[in-house]
Structures are given as C-alpha cells and as structure tokens.
Design an enzyme around this catalytic site. Structure first.
Site, PDB file in Angstrom:
ATOM      1  N   LYS B   4       0.848  -1.194   0.000  1.00 33.58           N
ATOM      2  CA  LYS B   4       0.000   0.000   0.000  1.00 33.58           C
ATOM      3  C   LYS B   4       0.886   1.247   0.000  1.00 33.58           C
ATOM      4  O   LYS B   4       1.906   1.297   0.704  1.00 33.58           O
ATOM      5  CB  LYS B   4      -0.880  -0.027   1.252  1.00 33.58           C
ATOM      6  N   SER B  79      -9.479   1.883   3.244  1.00 32.01           N
ATOM      7  CA  SER B  79      -8.619   2.640   2.353  1.00 32.01           C
ATOM      8  C   SER B  79      -7.608   1.780   1.588  1.00 32.01           C
ATOM      9  O   SER B  79      -6.955   2.289   0.683  1.00 32.01           O
ATOM     10  CB  SER B  79      -7.861   3.723   3.131  1.00 32.01           C
ATOM     11  N   SER B 103      -9.546  -0.425   7.471  1.00 30.14           N
ATOM     12  CA  SER B 103      -9.011  -0.309   6.115  1.00 30.14           C
ATOM     13  C   SER B 103      -8.327  -1.521   5.519  1.00 30.14           C
ATOM     14  O   SER B 103      -7.947  -1.472   4.355  1.00 30.14           O
ATOM     15  CB  SER B 103      -8.056   0.895   6.055  1.00 30.14           C
TER      16      SER B 103
END
EC number: 6.3.5.7
Lengths: 415, 410
Positions: B4, B79, B103
């Site tokens: 990420k 996210s 997330s």
C-alpha cells in the site's frame, strides 16, 4: 534540586506552525512533567538565596533559523535542522528573582550543578545552555505580577544581563507612559543592545495540546531513585562548605578549587592522600594552574595526578628536596608524567642534608667572602643572604636552605 | 508483493495517493517492508488507496479510483482498496495494507480476499506514514489464512524504532494452524446484527457461524453495549491525531510546495489548499476543532474516556468467549460515486470494524459467501495478541469451505 519525581509522566504534542519545526508540532510535556517543585540555592550579595522551582521537563528542540543578519541576503532565510529532535531539559523557576544580577547568580548556580552532574557541557555560545528570562515589572509593594515578556537569543551571560537591563528600561518606559506591556517573545539583538519582537506568527494562542500517541509513559520507580541517589556526586555548594570546614581553607580558595568538578576532585584526593590540604591548595592554585594555563589544558587531561602532588609534598616534607627544587620537579612531572621520586633520582636533585658536607662548603664560602662575613658580624644581619646564595650556588641549589642558614649563622657567630 | 502506498519504500515513490506527496521518494524502507524483503519478497508495485488512509472506498485517491474486480462499476472498499483488488484480481499473491478503522478488513471483505489487522503494536509503524498514531496498524491481505500467517510471521515483532511496538515474543503462526477448533467458545455480539444490514450479508455471515458451529465451535450470544458510540468516538480521535500528523506537510521540506507571490505563510496555506483532497481537509479541520481550547474536554477528552469503556466492553466479553464472529460491514461493495456526496453515509460502512481499532485488538476478514454476486466477509475478533487463534479459526473454516478460492471473472 530536591524535586518530586513523577512516577509516570507523559509526553504531549504542542502544535504550532513554524518552518524551523519539522513536524509543525513539538514533543513536550504539558501537564504531567518529569519533575515538580524543588529549589536552587546560591550566594547573592553575601546572603544565601533559595529560589523555588516550578517544574523540570523534557522536550525536543526545533531547528535553527538563519536570517539575513547572518547571511546578508534579505530575500531568503535558511533552516538548519541538525539539532531538530534533540532532547532538551527545561528547568522552570518560580518568578522569585528580583534583579538581573540575581537572575544571573541563579543561572550560574544551575549551570554549576548541571556541569557537576555531567548532564550538559553548558556552553552558552554553542547553545547547549539557554537561559530564557521572563520579565515583568510591578509597582513597589504590589503583590500582583505585571505582564511579562520572554527574551530569547543570548549567547553569553553578559548578553543575558544586557538584555534584561534593556528590557527593564523598555517596560518601565511603557508603563510610565501609562500604556500596557504586550505579552510577547522578544529576541535580543546584541549589535544594538535592544530587544525586538520576533518575526512572524510564532505565538499561536492555542497549542491544542494532546498526549503524544507515538511515545509511551516514562515510568520511574522508587527503587530506581533509591539506587541512583548515592551515585550522585556531591554538589558544588556542599563541597565548598566541606572544604572550608574540614580542610580549613578560605571561602575564596574553596570557590576557586570547586570551579570545576575535576579540579575539586583532584584537590580532594590530594588533600586526603597528603593530609596537608593547605599545601595542596597552594600548589594547585599556584604552580599547577600556571602550568595548565600555559599548556591550555584542563586538569583532567593533565599527566599530573593527586598521587604526583602527594609525593611531591612528601619529598618536601622530609627535606629530600627544597621548595624551589620542587617547582622544577613539578614542571618535569607535568611534561613527562613521571613520579617526583623518579625525577629526583634521575636528575640527582636530592637535597644535600649532610651537615658536615654543608659545613665544609659553608666554611669555604665564608673564607672566600670575608667582606660580607665581617658585615654580618658587625651587625648587618641581612648580609647572610648573600652568603646563603653563594652556598646554594656552590651546591647547585641542592643544599637544604634551612640547614645552610643554621650552619652559616653558627659559623659566623662563633668565629 | 504489493505494498500500500502509505508505507515507505526506499527509492520508490510513496505518494499516499495524495498530490502532496505525488513526487516523494523515501530514502528508507518501512520496517514491515524491510523485513519482507529480507525474507525474499519481491515488490511488484505500490497500492492505490484513499488519500492518507482516509476513506472507505479508495475514491479519495488523488489520482484515480480503483475498481472492484468482481464488478468494475463498484468500489473495492478502502482505504487499502488497491491492495485488496490486486490480490483479488490475481495481480499479486499478497499485499500489505494498513488498518486504522477497518481499512484492511473492509476492502478484503468487498473483494473476497483474506485480511488481518494485528493487535496494536504487534507490527512496527516505523516507515508507515502516520494517519492516527494510536490506531494505525500494518497487516497482510492474501488469498487465505495460511498465507496471512506466513506474512505476519515475517513482519511481526518488536522494533526499537517504534516506541509503541510490543516487546512480546512472536509465536509460530503457521504451527498454530491445527485445523481444530473444537471447544472454541465463539461469541456473536447482538449489536453487530442490527437493523439496516444488507440481507445477503446477514445470511452469509449467519451461515458462516453455523459452519463454525459444525466444526466444533460453541456459539454464544454476547453483548457489546458501547458499540453504538464507536463511530463518534473514532471520528473525534482519528481526526485529532491526524490534524497533528499531517501538519508537517507545508511545502518547506519536501513534497508539493506552492510557489508564487505572497509570504511564507501564504505559501504554506496554498500548499495545503492544493496538496490535500477534500476528505483530508475535512478530517484535519474536525481534529483541530476537537483539540482546540474550550472544546478539548468536551470532545477529545470525552472520546478517550469512551474509548476506555469500549476496551473494557471487549475485555469483559473475552472472559466468557475466546473470539467473536460478526459481519465486517453492513453492506457489500457499492457503486462508484454512490456515497461520495454524503460523508457520514460513507463513514457508516465501517461501524463494525471501528470498535476493534478503538480497543487495539486483532481481527480478520474471511470470505464467507456472496450477496447479489458480490463478496461478503466474516469478521473474527480476538483478545489482545490472539492472532494465532484467529488464524487457526479462519484456516479451519477455509479447509471446510471454498469461498476463498472463488475468483472474479476478469
């Protein structure tokens, strides 16, 4: 400093924007600092003053701004982040200091303690010690404190005094005119001798303090405090007192000998070994200090140790060498680090104490100098000085001067 | 592996899906990344995400939204949407995501893959761009629990550079995968099955719990009364911490820097005006307000006290049961653009994941079925440092079911 140590203290974020603060918040301690209360005592104008401390806490340093005054370029400023994030110990006193001079005495006392316990090298020019006075005026007799200003940016104790004295006058002028002092942070400009308001919006009204989530609480146990207590060195004021009472030296000399911790420890050890504190003091304050200054080194870096000094004093005491010879032995020991006994034997500096040997030379000198000898017999007692000098010359300074004096006097008197 | 874009990778752009860091290249690896590299993992790319970790759909990326491999007209969740989508689409065998309010778990559930949020402090946050320091955690997203166990093994453990990382020893997670959950006391919190949940989600999760019972678990109804306060609590604490964590982005040192007329202060303001997206600004303002003098006690302080109650709720329940089973989200992947006009409606998709972050507990999302063709995730929550237990429950479930093997048609 007699503070209460908080068993569990925390860090907080102090939020404000400024380019020298990389994260735009400073890690500090807001409501639960490391230490609370406590006091610092010092001599001021012949009296013992005790100033209360409010708190001691840890925080991180910001970077350094470099503006036009340094670079000469008014279009830009530079940020030096090298010291950003370095921890600082902030010691806050209560507002109990009543003059710039008193404030300086307080600062010196704090500096001395910090140096003694080796927490910092306390160098104001380099920024490892920063003294930031908060100053306010009030009408005589009033109990309420006036509006205060804070002064930053002093690189020496002299600048600190100048800054405070200027600020006192500046505030007095404002208050006399019937106006109000603005609470703000000022910079001291050494070139003009004035305090000026800091540039930019550095003072935010609201720091939005909240507990620092990236750091855990600092836990200090009673056991750790108990274990650490005995490892603390004797503080300078206590040491000075002890020197005066136990070693019977004057307050001025005690002041000199406790100027730095290594010096005090050197003296303490030498006095202990030799049992002759006054003699040690004299040697240290006189010849040894002279040698250190010439070589531009501190006592802890010198080759001479308390053991050296002790041996030197013993050699004088048992009349192996004279005081005068001892000086040159000390010079040698300082250069080479050799012990005095070794130097004396290597260089054949031992005093001549054999009375018959001295008597032979004395008789010879008296015979060679009938004039001064007669002067002495006729009443000019100080003529003996010349004759002593001659004997010393003949023995290359090695004759024990006391014995020479005694024997000469006897010889001259009986003839 | 895919990482990420909120985790620093040495020499490789780390944008946090923000214009503010669009050209930022870190000079070091995050600890989690470094440890994976040491174990031989190969970096395939950085994962798209909601800007700075703030969002539940990856629509808050400053660059482009990511599409759900199961239906490209829908969001992958957020996210860590880019990471979950990559694993789901087979573009990467596993990814590292981060979880502050859900997330990792929510996008894993929306994309039909397995995700794990470790206990707070289990994995170092060094090199993780901070959003909410007391909530953030790094964790694996992979095809199954066994893979998650391998990844967690590599990244977990104390790091002296993160003062909040736990000193506790790391167990052998793979060895914990015994495939046996007989006697496991599994709690089902009634508050997590409230009205308004998608019927398909309810059905799939309930079926999964029945399956766990069949595998030997003892199911018990439990209650977590503070659940209803978790959303409000989170949306005070997280923005407060983020308002301080994002203060550093001012164009002075690195990142986007607005040039032009005006003084230094104006430049900073413009940098932040143009560098941050609307959701980030919203949360910074919320946070600054909640911390401001006069409001601190009523909001931030109060929220922290409620947080303690939430933690106590869970601790209380874990005296009775060994783990909890619940839905990850009340909904499945929704169409792109459906919730972007209503922030609170967007926040609501995380109601079941937020409380776990508040309490600092470990939790997983495990694929357990479909609703209208879209994946549903089962959430497993455990007490402090019970990752091995959760992984075993998930693994046992995955030995007996095929949901995690389903692949989208693309």
């Amino acid at each position: 400093m007699g503070c209460e140590i908080t068993p569990s203290s925390k860090f907080d974020r102090k939020n404000y924007f400024y380019p020298d603060l990389p994260k735009n918040y400073q890690i500090s301690q807001y409501d639960i600092p490391l230490c609370q209360n406590g006091q610092v005592s010092f001599e001021f104008e012949g009296e013992l003053r005790t100033v209360a401390l409010r708190r001691i806490h840890l925080e991180e340093d910001a970077g350094k701004s470099i503006h036009a005054e340094v670079t000469g370029d008014p279009t830009r400023s530079f940020m030096d982040f090298n010291r950003a994030g370095v921890p600082l110990l902030e010691i806050v006193s209560e507002p109990e200091l009543h003059s710039p001079e008193e404030a300086i005495a307080y600062c010196r006392a704090v500096k001395e303690i910090l140096e003694y316990i080796e927490v910092s090298d306390c160098n104001m020019e380099e920024g490892s010690l920063r003294c930031e006075p908060n100053l306010s005026l009030r009408p005589k007799g009033s109990k309420e404190l006036g509006t205060r200003t804070e002064i930053k940016n002093k690189n020496s104790f002299q600048e600190l005094i100048d800054a405070m004295e200027y600020e006192v006058k500046r505030q007095a002028r404002i208050l006399d005119a019937g106006e109000e002092v603005v609470q703000e942070t000022l910079l001291f400009d050494a070139s003009t001798g004035k305090t000026v308001a800091m540039r930019g919006k550095e003072e935010a009204d609201d720091y939005r303090y909240f507990p620092e989530p990236d750091l855990v609480h600092v836990q200090i146990s009673d056991e750790w405090i108990e274990e650490s207590q005995p490892t603390l060195p004797e503080l300078p004021a206590a040491r000075r007192k002890r020197f005066i009472s136990d070693y019977d030296i004057s307050p001025d000399n005690a002041e000199f000998l406790t100027n730095t911790r290594p010096l005090a420890e050197f003296f303490d050890e030498a006095a202990r070994l030799s049992g002759e504190p006054t003699t040690c003091a004299n040697w240290i304050m006189g010849d040894l200090t002279r040698l250190l200054n010439t070589a531009e080194i501190e006592i802890q870096d010198a080759k001479v140790t308390p053991a050296h000094l002790n041996e030197l004093i013993q050699l004088i005491g048992d009349a192996t060498i004279s005081g005068k010879i001892a000086k040159s032995v000390l010079d040698d020991a300082f250069e080479t680090g050799k012990m005095p006994k070794q130097i004396v034997s290597e260089k054949g500096l031992a005093q001549i104490t054999d009375t018959s040997e001295i008597e032979t030379i004395v008789l010879q000198v008296v015979e060679e100098n009938p004039g001064p000898a007669q002067d002495y017999r006729d009443g000019t007692k100080k003529a003996i000085g010349f004759l002593v000098g001659q004997v010393m010359r003949a023995t290359r300074g090695k004759a024990n001067p006391q014995l020479v004096n005694e024997i000469l006097t006897r010889v001259l008197s009986t003839d | 592996m895919q990482i990420k874009d909120l985790l620093c990778t040495n020499g490789i752009a780390t944008t946090c899906a923000s214009r503010m860091l669009a050209e930022y290249i870190p000079v070091y690896d995050a600890t989690a990344v470094a440890r994976l590299r040491e174990h031989g993992a190969v970096l395939l790319g950085k994962g798209n995400m909601d800007e700075f970790g703030m969002g539940s759909s990856t629509e808050n990326s400053a660059f482009f939204p990511t599409r759900n491999p199961w239906d490209t007209g829908r969001v992958p969740g957020g996210s860590s949407g880019g990471s979950a989508a990559a694993v789901s689409a087979g573009a990467a065998p596993f990814a590292l995501g981060t979880d502050t309010g859900g997330s990792i778990r929510q996008p894993a559930s929306f994309c039909g893959v397995t995700g794990l949020k470790p206990t707070y402090g289990r994995v170092s946050r060094y090199g993780l761009v901070a959003y909410a320091s007391s909530l953030d955690q790094v964790g694996p997203i992979a095809r199954d629990a066994a893979d998650c166990a391998l990844i967690l093994q590599s990244i977990a453990g104390h790091d002296s550079r993160d003062a909040t990382s736990l000193p506790d020893a790391v167990p052998d997670y793979s060895a914990a995968l015994t495939g046996d959950i007989s006697g496991l006391r599994l709690g089902v919190p009634s508050e997590y099955f409230a009205e308004g949940m998608d019927a398909g989600v309810r059905a799939a999760v309930t079926a999964a719990i029945d399956q766990l019972a069949a595998l030997g678990a003892e199911i018990r109804e439990v209650s977590l009364p503070t659940t209803q306060y978790a959303l409000a609590c989170y949306y005070i604490i997280a923005p407060s911490e983020c308002s301080a964590n994002l203060a550093r982005y001012d164009g002075v040192k690195y990142g986007y820097s607005h040039q032009g007329d005006g003084d230094m202060w104006e430049a900073m303001e413009r940098t932040r005006q143009h560098g941050f997206g609307p959701e980030v600004k919203r949360r910074i303002m919320l946070g600054a307000f909640a911390l401001s003098s006069g409001y601190y006690d009523a909001y931030y302080h109060k929220a922290q006290q409620v947080r303690t109650l939430i933690r106590q709720d869970f601790a209380h329940v874990f005296e009775e049961v060994d783990a909890l089973a619940a839905p990850v989200s009340p909904v499945v992947a929704f169409p792109i653009g459906e919730r972007t006009d209503d922030p609170v409606r967007m926040y609501l998709v995380d109601v079941y994941t937020l409380p776990v972050n508040m309490a600092g507990l470990p939790a997983m999302s495990v694929p357990c079925g479909f609703s209208n063709g879209l994946p549903v995730g089962l959430q497993l929550i455990g007490p402090h440092l019970s990752e091995d237990r959760l992984l075993n429950i998930a693994h046992t479930y995955q030995q007996a079911t095929e949901w995690h093997r389903e692949r989208p048609g693309i």
